[in-house]
Design a protein around this motif. Structure first.
Motif, PDB file in Angstrom:
ATOM      1  N   GLY A   1     -35.095 145.254  -7.666  1.00 38.38           N
ATOM      2  CA  GLY A   1     -36.177 146.067  -8.192  1.00 38.38           C
ATOM      3  C   GLY A   1     -37.254 146.435  -7.203  1.00 38.38           C
ATOM      4  O   GLY A   1     -38.289 146.980  -7.598  1.00 38.38           O
TER       5      GLY A   1
ATOM      6  N   GLN B   1     -37.052 140.058 -15.695  1.00 40.23           N
ATOM      7  CA  GLN B   1     -37.624 140.480 -14.415  1.00 40.23           C
ATOM      8  C   GLN B   1     -38.251 139.286 -13.714  1.00 40.23           C
ATOM      9  O   GLN B   1     -39.122 138.610 -14.278  1.00 40.23           O
TER      10      GLN B   1
ATOM     11  N   THR C   1     -33.563 142.117 -13.046  1.00 35.19           N
ATOM     12  CA  THR C   1     -34.056 142.724 -11.814  1.00 35.19           C
ATOM     13  C   THR C   1     -34.854 141.696 -11.030  1.00 35.19           C
ATOM     14  O   THR C   1     -35.537 140.850 -11.601  1.00 35.19           O
TER      15      THR C   1
END
Length: 241
Positions: free
Chosen positions: A159, A186, A29
């Motif tokens: 995200g 992430q 993300t």
């Protein structure tokens, strides 16, 4: 250390490798301030050099974009495509029908054998009008294809809207995909789009311990980008790998 050492796995025989394990899914993300397409090209370059076949599902950017970026890393995607080491599914032409897109991926994977499958990016299917339930079912089908062909999967989602109450579709899809992922990467921005932080979390689907991250809490790395790709440093040490 080499650039590839930022994410390595311990095999059952105790060998450390940068190759993603088979039947293994990575969820990636990012945000507008910290785009993670550099990690997608990094995974492609790493797989092709192993060597390993790559099946790329382009839902966001065209083949030409990745060919230009990877050329800077010494990889000619057109040549890899001709040699049957790289296949590109143009999702922009099939995204209107998720069954057709699934069939295109299944057909390409049949001729690829064990491969690295990359999806860029799943969020595009929501933006094109599909519900999160339908996209989640599509992803589950692709995940099953990856498992049955002894392949590996890397999926990108944006995200930015995951933590806002008004975007339930994004949050629902994220949770469904995360549940089927072995690893969650992430990216977040530090000071610019060329400097950021990469957090590595164990995913709910991770059963076998590959020595990636601790069982509690994420592993955090900082990165900077140049024309050759990313370099990484362990958070707090200030020394890039």
């Amino acid at each position: 250390m080499s650039r590839d050492d930022f994410l390595t796995f311990t095999t059952p025989t105790g060998i450390r490798t940068s190759s993603l394990p088979i039947d293994f899914a990575v969820l990636l993300t990012d945000t507008l301030e910290s785009p993670a397409t550099f990690l997608l090209t990094h995974f492609v370059a790493r797989a092709l050099r192993e060597p390993r076949k790559v099946l790329f599902v382009g839902l966001s950017l065209a083949f030409e974009h990745y060919a230009t970026v990877l050329k800077k890393n010494g990889i000619q995607l057109a040549n890899e495509r001709t040699a049957d080491r790289f296949a590109f599914v143009d999702g922009s032409t099939a995204a209107g029908s998720l069954p057709k897109l699934y069939e295109a991926i299944a057909t390409a994977l049949q001729s690829s054998g064990s491969a690295l499958v990359i999806i860029d990016d799943l969020s595009s299917l929501l933006w094109s009008g599909h519900s999160s339930t339908d996209v989640a079912r599509f992803f589950a089908g692709v995940r099953a294809l990856v498992a049955s062909s002894s392949s590996s999967l890397v999926t990108l989602m944006h995200g930015d809207d995951l933590h806002t109450a008004g975007d339930l579709e994004d949050s629902h899809l994220f949770r469904r995909v995360l549940q089927q992922s072995d690893l969650w990467l992430q990216t977040t921005s530090l000071s610019s789009q060329t400097r950021g932080e990469l957090s590595i979390y164990r995913g709910p689907a991770l059963v076998e311990d590959y020595g990636i991250v601790d069982r509690s809490g994420p592993t955090a790395l900082q990165y900077k980008l140049d024309e050759s790709g990313p370099t990484f440093s362990v958070k707090g040490l200030g020394k890039f790998l």
